[in-house]
Design an enzyme around this catalytic site. Structure first.
Site: not given
Ligand code: FPP
Length: 250
Positions: A16, A29, A33, A62, A127
């Site tokens: 997160d 944002r 990612h 989801t 793994l």
């Molecule tokens: C939360 O950050 C993260 C996600 C919703 C997705 C996690 C995704 C990645 C780490 C990148 C994708 C990588 C792969 C390999 C699938 P957030 O956007 O909720 O952050 P915030 O809480 O700061 O809004």
């Protein structure tokens, strides 16, 4: 030589803080990612080197379907890119790849990449790397119970565990959440029952192998009783209690 895990066989991570990391730098944002996805490969490698048996990463919940379509598209694309880039490493390092959750809305070519890697790594014994994508813990439990009902199998702890998306992963020993919030957010609800929790303020794009290793080392030291106490502990506690009572009387 990397620290080697002993008790923490199944580690799960809620990655997160990507959005906030980017916004704090006046970026969109999705840039968070992008940066976050490059951290994923480092952590996978580190977990493998430390002898973690299963690593489950929350990549798309989801609830994430409620995000803007452009952000959802970026997350799909990052998953695809990750799989293309890491495919050879996964196979070379004997990693068994899997995805849990509903991937039916992913583009067809991405689903094919996923299926190919699942098939080609299915006999690997190293793994177990699992992405939770389109995943929700409650939905997983409901699906397990429905499976049991359909097959007329008695609902027990054991039968539910065996009917989950990936029963071979077993219970979670440690769940880490980056980004400062202290919530489980519908992740592996059944498997976390006796898991250790660790929350760090670090935003996922800043999460390093060094911090990961530090967390593992720290949590390895925690005593896990699974709701039980040993006879020695129980005896020691009684002795202390008796001593304290004696002091109070005198
Ligand atoms: C939360 O950050 C993260 C996600 C919703 C997705 C996690 C995704 C990645 C780490 C990148 C994708 C990588 C792969 C390999 C699938 P957030 O956007 O909720 O952050 P915030 O809480 O700061 O809004």
């Amino acid at each position: 030589m990397d620290f080697q895990v002993n008790k923490l066989k199944h580690v799960a991570i809620i990655m997160d803080g990507n959005g906030r990391w980017a916004q704090n730098r006046a970026h969109r944002r999705v840039w968070g990612h992008v940066r976050g996805s490059s951290v994923v490969s480092n952590i996978v490698e580190k977990a493998d080197d430390m002898g973690v048996k299963a690593l489950t990463l929350y990549a798309f919940s989801t609830e994430n379907w409620g995000r803007p379509p452009s952000e959802i598209r970026t997350l799909f694309l990052l998953l695809k890119k990750f799989l293309i880039k890491e495919r050879n490493k996964v196979l070379k390092n004997n990693i068994k790849f899997n995805i849990i959750g509903d991937i039916s809305k992913l583009p067809k070519d991405t689903v094919k990449i996923i299926d190919d890697l699942k098939r080609d790594s299915k006999d690997n014994t190293g793994l177990k790397l699992t992405f939770a994508f389109g995943y929700g813990g409650r939905a997983e439990i409901i699906s397990a119970v429905n499976k049991l009902i359909a097959e007329d199998i008695e609902v027990t702890e054991e039968s539910i565990s065996n009917a989950l998306h990936a029963p071979e992963l077993g219970d979670v020993d440690l769940m880490i959440r980056t980004g400062g919030d202290q919530r489980i957010s519908n992740f592996l609800l059944w498997q976390i029952a006796y898991g250790e929790l660790y929350f760090t303020e670090t935003m996922w794009p800043n999460f390093t192998c060094t911090e990961f290793e530090k967390i593992i080392m720290e949590v390895e030291k925690r005593e896990r009783r699974f709701g039980q106490v040993t006879e020695t502990e129980s005896l020691a506690a009684t002795k202390t209690q008796v001593k304290n009572n004696f002091r109070l009387i005198n």
